[in-house]
Design a protein around this motif. Structure first.
Motif, PDB file in Angstrom:
ATOM      1  N   GLU A 207      14.596  13.980  -6.034  1.00  0.00           N
ATOM      2  CA  GLU A 207      13.272  13.932  -5.792  1.00  0.00           C
ATOM      3  C   GLU A 207      12.526  12.775  -5.565  1.00  0.00           C
ATOM      4  OE1 GLU A 207      14.309  14.586  -9.303  1.00  0.00           O
ATOM      5  OE2 GLU A 207      15.435  16.139  -8.550  1.00  0.00           O
ATOM      6  N   GLN A 208      12.719  11.536  -6.157  1.00  0.00           N
ATOM      7  CA  GLN A 208      12.288  10.239  -6.005  1.00  0.00           C
ATOM      8  C   GLN A 208      12.568   9.672  -4.721  1.00  0.00           C
ATOM      9  OE1 GLN A 208      14.692  10.905  -8.369  1.00  0.00           O
ATOM     10  NE2 GLN A 208      14.074   9.628 -10.185  1.00  0.00           N
ATOM     11  N   VAL A 209      13.587  10.065  -4.124  1.00  0.00           N
ATOM     12  CA  VAL A 209      14.037   9.296  -2.805  1.00  0.00           C
ATOM     13  C   VAL A 209      14.287  10.280  -1.818  1.00  0.00           C
ATOM     14  CG1 VAL A 209      15.703   7.809  -1.597  1.00  0.00           C
ATOM     15  CG2 VAL A 209      15.032   7.469  -4.120  1.00  0.00           C
ATOM     16  N   THR A 210      13.474  10.173  -0.692  1.00  0.00           N
ATOM     17  CA  THR A 210      13.606  10.997   0.524  1.00  0.00           C
ATOM     18  C   THR A 210      14.782  11.065   1.222  1.00  0.00           C
ATOM     19  OG1 THR A 210      12.631   9.850   1.960  1.00  0.00           O
ATOM     20  CG2 THR A 210      11.240  11.031   0.643  1.00  0.00           C
ATOM     21  N   GLN A 211      15.284  12.241   1.978  1.00  0.00           N
ATOM     22  CA  GLN A 211      16.499  12.114   2.759  1.00  0.00           C
ATOM     23  C   GLN A 211      16.366  11.070   3.891  1.00  0.00           C
ATOM     24  OE1 GLN A 211      18.767  15.425   4.797  1.00  0.00           O
ATOM     25  NE2 GLN A 211      18.429  16.214   2.670  1.00  0.00           N
ATOM     26  N   SER A 212      15.090  10.947   4.340  1.00  0.00           N
ATOM     27  CA  SER A 212      14.877  10.041   5.694  1.00  0.00           C
ATOM     28  C   SER A 212      14.973   8.487   5.129  1.00  0.00           C
ATOM     29  CB  SER A 212      13.796  10.045   6.152  1.00  0.00           C
ATOM     30  OG  SER A 212      12.561   9.448   5.883  1.00  0.00           O
ATOM     31  N   GLU A 213      14.733   8.330   3.658  1.00  0.00           N
ATOM     32  CA  GLU A 213      14.939   6.911   3.043  1.00  0.00           C
ATOM     33  C   GLU A 213      16.476   6.625   2.895  1.00  0.00           C
ATOM     34  OE1 GLU A 213      11.142   5.525   0.393  1.00  0.00           O
ATOM     35  OE2 GLU A 213      12.374   7.300  -0.337  1.00  0.00           O
ATOM     36  N   VAL A 214      17.113   7.672   2.433  1.00  0.00           N
ATOM     37  CA  VAL A 214      18.582   7.502   2.213  1.00  0.00           C
ATOM     38  C   VAL A 214      19.199   6.979   3.547  1.00  0.00           C
ATOM     39  CG1 VAL A 214      20.743   8.734   1.665  1.00  0.00           C
ATOM     40  CG2 VAL A 214      18.797   9.074   0.296  1.00  0.00           C
ATOM     41  N   ILE A 215      18.864   7.774   4.810  1.00  0.00           N
ATOM     42  CA  ILE A 215      19.591   7.540   6.030  1.00  0.00           C
ATOM     43  C   ILE A 215      18.974   6.165   6.539  1.00  0.00           C
ATOM     44  CG2 ILE A 215      19.147   8.354   8.526  1.00  0.00           C
ATOM     45  CD1 ILE A 215      18.832  11.512   7.466  1.00  0.00           C
ATOM     46  N   LYS A 216      17.617   5.898   6.328  1.00  0.00           N
ATOM     47  CA  LYS A 216      17.097   4.715   6.813  1.00  0.00           C
ATOM     48  C   LYS A 216      17.838   3.408   6.209  1.00  0.00           C
ATOM     49  CE  LYS A 216      12.454   3.542   7.498  1.00  0.00           C
ATOM     50  NZ  LYS A 216      11.069   3.900   7.329  1.00  0.00           N
ATOM     51  N   TYR A 217      18.161   3.377   4.853  1.00  0.00           N
ATOM     52  CA  TYR A 217      18.748   2.251   4.117  1.00  0.00           C
ATOM     53  C   TYR A 217      20.283   2.493   3.789  1.00  0.00           C
ATOM     54  CZ  TYR A 217      13.631   1.410   4.211  1.00  0.00           C
ATOM     55  OH  TYR A 217      12.425   1.601   4.353  1.00  0.00           O
TER      56      TYR A 217
ATOM     57  N   LEU B 140      23.417 -11.179  12.104  1.00  0.00           N
ATOM     58  CA  LEU B 140      23.512 -10.034  10.674  1.00  0.00           C
ATOM     59  C   LEU B 140      22.360  -9.215  10.587  1.00  0.00           C
ATOM     60  CD1 LEU B 140      25.130  -9.381   8.151  1.00  0.00           C
ATOM     61  CD2 LEU B 140      23.623 -11.102   6.950  1.00  0.00           C
ATOM     62  N   PHE B 141      21.099  -9.771  10.912  1.00  0.00           N
ATOM     63  CA  PHE B 141      19.903  -8.515  10.692  1.00  0.00           C
ATOM     64  C   PHE B 141      19.210  -7.937  11.631  1.00  0.00           C
ATOM     65  CE2 PHE B 141      19.626 -12.789   8.230  1.00  0.00           C
ATOM     66  CZ  PHE B 141      20.154 -12.505   7.156  1.00  0.00           C
ATOM     67  N   ARG B 142      19.928  -7.868  12.830  1.00  0.00           N
ATOM     68  CA  ARG B 142      19.661  -7.102  13.913  1.00  0.00           C
ATOM     69  C   ARG B 142      19.628  -5.858  13.774  1.00  0.00           C
ATOM     70  NH1 ARG B 142      22.126  -8.581  19.425  1.00  0.00           N
ATOM     71  NH2 ARG B 142      21.570 -10.621  19.343  1.00  0.00           N
ATOM     72  N   ASN B 143      18.524  -5.132  14.006  1.00  0.00           N
ATOM     73  CA  ASN B 143      18.404  -3.738  13.806  1.00  0.00           C
ATOM     74  C   ASN B 143      18.737  -3.105  12.351  1.00  0.00           C
ATOM     75  OD1 ASN B 143      18.035  -1.021  15.170  1.00  0.00           O
ATOM     76  ND2 ASN B 143      20.245  -0.743  15.130  1.00  0.00           N
ATOM     77  N   ARG B 144      18.807  -3.860  11.526  1.00  0.00           N
ATOM     78  CA  ARG B 144      18.722  -3.540  10.145  1.00  0.00           C
ATOM     79  C   ARG B 144      17.485  -3.632   9.412  1.00  0.00           C
ATOM     80  NH1 ARG B 144      23.724  -2.572  11.126  1.00  0.00           N
ATOM     81  NH2 ARG B 144      22.466  -0.764  11.160  1.00  0.00           N
ATOM     82  N   TRP B 145      17.300  -2.850   8.549  1.00  0.00           N
ATOM     83  CA  TRP B 145      16.016  -2.840   7.707  1.00  0.00           C
ATOM     84  C   TRP B 145      15.732  -3.973   6.796  1.00  0.00           C
ATOM     85  CZ3 TRP B 145      11.816   0.370   9.207  1.00  0.00           C
ATOM     86  CH2 TRP B 145      12.370   1.351  10.027  1.00  0.00           C
ATOM     87  N   CYS B 146      14.520  -4.564   6.660  1.00  0.00           N
ATOM     88  CA  CYS B 146      14.255  -5.437   5.884  1.00  0.00           C
ATOM     89  C   CYS B 146      12.879  -4.945   4.770  1.00  0.00           C
ATOM     90  CB  CYS B 146      13.866  -6.901   6.141  1.00  0.00           C
ATOM     91  SG  CYS B 146      13.472  -8.218   5.052  1.00  0.00           S
ATOM     92  N   ILE B 147      13.314  -4.893   3.688  1.00  0.00           N
ATOM     93  CA  ILE B 147      12.213  -4.287   2.674  1.00  0.00           C
ATOM     94  C   ILE B 147      11.449  -5.174   2.137  1.00  0.00           C
ATOM     95  CG2 ILE B 147      11.719  -2.624   0.885  1.00  0.00           C
ATOM     96  CD1 ILE B 147      14.231  -1.065   1.581  1.00  0.00           C
ATOM     97  N   ALA B 164       6.449 -10.916   9.924  1.00  0.00           N
ATOM     98  CA  ALA B 164       6.721 -11.471  11.490  1.00  0.00           C
ATOM     99  C   ALA B 164       7.949 -12.401  11.238  1.00  0.00           C
ATOM    100  CB  ALA B 164       5.534 -12.462  11.947  1.00  0.00           C
ATOM    101  N   PHE B 165       8.112 -13.111  10.289  1.00  0.00           N
ATOM    102  CA  PHE B 165       9.412 -13.983  10.264  1.00  0.00           C
ATOM    103  C   PHE B 165      10.830 -12.940  10.397  1.00  0.00           C
ATOM    104  CE2 PHE B 165      12.631 -15.773   7.397  1.00  0.00           C
ATOM    105  CZ  PHE B 165      12.958 -16.854   7.808  1.00  0.00           C
ATOM    106  N   TRP B 166      10.792 -11.873   9.339  1.00  0.00           N
ATOM    107  CA  TRP B 166      11.881 -10.897   9.624  1.00  0.00           C
ATOM    108  C   TRP B 166      12.157 -10.095  10.884  1.00  0.00           C
ATOM    109  CZ3 TRP B 166      16.018 -11.366   7.064  1.00  0.00           C
ATOM    110  CH2 TRP B 166      15.856 -12.163   5.938  1.00  0.00           C
ATOM    111  N   GLU B 167      11.071  -9.952  11.314  1.00  0.00           N
ATOM    112  CA  GLU B 167      11.050  -9.158  12.886  1.00  0.00           C
ATOM    113  C   GLU B 167      11.553 -10.300  13.712  1.00  0.00           C
ATOM    114  OE1 GLU B 167       7.773  -5.683  12.533  1.00  0.00           O
ATOM    115  OE2 GLU B 167       7.015  -7.477  13.758  1.00  0.00           O
ATOM    116  N   ALA B 168      11.098 -11.616  13.559  1.00  0.00           N
ATOM    117  CA  ALA B 168      11.690 -12.653  14.662  1.00  0.00           C
ATOM    118  C   ALA B 168      13.302 -12.550  14.664  1.00  0.00           C
ATOM    119  CB  ALA B 168      11.234 -13.914  14.296  1.00  0.00           C
ATOM    120  N   LEU B 169      13.743 -12.560  13.174  1.00  0.00           N
ATOM    121  CA  LEU B 169      15.238 -12.492  13.028  1.00  0.00           C
ATOM    122  C   LEU B 169      15.831 -11.090  13.657  1.00  0.00           C
ATOM    123  CD1 LEU B 169      14.419 -14.999  11.759  1.00  0.00           C
ATOM    124  CD2 LEU B 169      15.587 -14.296   9.512  1.00  0.00           C
ATOM    125  N   GLY B 170      15.145 -10.247  13.811  1.00  0.00           N
ATOM    126  CA  GLY B 170      15.932  -9.052  14.442  1.00  0.00           C
ATOM    127  C   GLY B 170      15.402  -7.686  13.685  1.00  0.00           C
ATOM    128  N   ALA B 171      15.195  -8.066  12.444  1.00  0.00           N
ATOM    129  CA  ALA B 171      15.343  -6.802  11.403  1.00  0.00           C
ATOM    130  C   ALA B 171      13.935  -5.883  11.713  1.00  0.00           C
ATOM    131  CB  ALA B 171      14.792  -7.352  10.115  1.00  0.00           C
TER     132      ALA B 171
END
Lengths: 313, 313
Positions: A207-217, B140-147, B164-171
């Protein structure tokens, strides 16, 4: 060897495994005739279009006519019914084999359906997460192990021919008891699939984590599990039902170990965790050294631009 | 953006993540000066030879001098000590960040060690099973998510510069609460690692199945688990200790689901198994569609001859 081990091979069940055998025999055993059969008319039509065999039989009873090897490539729960359907056209001299992931129950089902016939079960430890006739390819078995489980009264000459057949398809062959096979595969294949199916289900029900978050990360580790949790549901249902005892035994041990790590986390015992995590690195090294996996980091996964991360550095 | 978000970046901890940031800043933010520091003299020497930074500081207290961004890339349990060591040379205007896999405890540790400083934690969801300074690479960070997990009182301008820093690294960058981050990562990363470490340990401790058999027949599913169970033991010990509550909660749910499937196997209830195994396929499709994994079968693993199975067919 100079001569093909069989003159005509019938493949019953034209999914990933059956289709791959069809391609592989045509590619690596050029003198051998391949006959294919599938209970599903749509699959037969697709198999014809894909050229999985020289000939696709439309009737089960005709599929085995003239073949000296018949390989059943259906889910393990469907082996008995498939064998009964094929029986009328099967000659007494033909060798009957299969590619099922559990061997004791399959050996029993084939023996019951085909009394008096030569039966030597086999299991190529190869596959991908894809299924269906168009998922197969000729090199699926190359450098993979194929385990043959001859019954105690098997004809050694027939065992040798089946071994030669799998080697011709590129596999490395090992023979062992069906019972031991079922224990080995329970830990190297069945338990990993069960765990992967479970965790992917758990992640999609929160419930706390959405399916789209699971996919994203998912790149944090989860995505590796989703690959094998995308495997064919019918095949895997049958595997768990047919290798019940060994799977439940391995699951029991896994649960004990997981409980121990859980306790260490709860108590904040970093030493137990560190020691455990250090031990498991050695197994990975063994697998890479045996050529059973891709040594490149991250399996050499493509990045966004289609280039390999490991090669760019 | 036309201007670099920071003029000088200090990286504290030169392993896989720190080293990759060093490479990436030099590759994608050419005007920015990179200073590196590691508590281990051997790592500093290796980092110099590898060119991970423009300059490697030999004293912690000098590492942050003149930098407007300091990124801590040490195991999460070592963040507080690393921050205290750096503190004397850290200017009050500099932004402090990190790459830790759990965020609530790291935010607290940094805040305690560096009172009055600007702190905005971050977590690039990227990595491989390799560790050490020579494991890093620029993409390593290209197309990966940074939270990014900005505290409620964070300066929005500084948050924007870190983004902006993380986007510049590709994230691709996303912001969320530290608490929510820890729940999401518990399921997408921490639980999968715990499960993988457990099953690899279970498999290596069996009496009936030898370790060499486990290695040999690992292609049946097991090998996928060994990759993540080869990850850095210190890093992962710290992750489990620092994100204890969320990990234990996810583990509880996983165990419930596993018990349900175990019961279905014991009772021979094929319908429960089939339904569960069908549901999990959808998640895999989502991950492929989001570009978070390699769509080729078997991750496009190389076969024996170094060619790709998926490309041969």
């Amino acid at each position: 060897m100079s001569e093909a081990p069989f003159a005509q091979v019938t493949i019953v069940g034209l999914g990933l495994l059956g289709g791959s055998i069809g391609h592989a025999v045509q590619a690596f055993l050029p003198g051998v005739t391949v006959v294919g059969y599938d209970a599903d008319p749509a699959v037969r039509e697709q198999a014809r279009a894909l050229g999985l065999a020289h000939r696709i039989a439309d009737e089960a009873a005709q599929a085995a006519e003239g073949s000296d090897l018949v390989v059943f490539c259906v889910p393990v729960g469907a082996m008995g019914a498939a064998a009964r359907a094929i029986a009328p056209g099967l000659s007494m001299g033909a060798l009957v084999s299969d590619v099922g992931s559990s061997k004791e129950t399959v050996a029993a089902a084939l023996a019951e359906a085909l009394p008096g016939h030569h039966i030597i079960p086999a299991h190529p430890v190869a596959g991908t997460e894809r299924s269906g006739p168009d998922a197969g390819f000729a090199t699926l078995f190359r450098n993979r192990w194929c385990i043959i489980t001859p019954p105690v009264d098997a004809d050694p000459a027939l065992t040798a021919r089946l071994l030669a057949f799998w080697e011709a398809l590129g596999a490395r062959v090992e023979t062992m008891d069906a019972d031991h096979h079922d224990k080995v595969l329970a830990v190297t294949s069945h338990l990993p699939h069960l765990i992967a199916y479970t965790i992917v289900g758990t992640a999609s029900d929160l419930e706390q984590v959405t399916q789209s978050e699971v996919i994203k990360y998912s790149a944090g580790g989860f995505r590796d599990f989703t690959r094998i949790a995308a495997s064919d549901p019918t095949m895997w249902r049958d595997v768990f039902l047919s290798n019940k005892e060994a799977v439940l035994e391995m699951l029991q041990r896994f649960t004990e170990d997981l409980t121990e790590l859980q306790k260490a986390i709860r108590k904040g015992d970093g030493e137990v965790l560190f020691d455990h995590f250090t031990r498991t690195r050695a197994i990975r090294r063994g697998i890479i050294e045996m050529g059973q996996d891709d040594a490149r980091p991250d399996f050499g996964r493509s990045d966004h631009n289609g280039t390999k991360s490991a090669e760019e550095e």
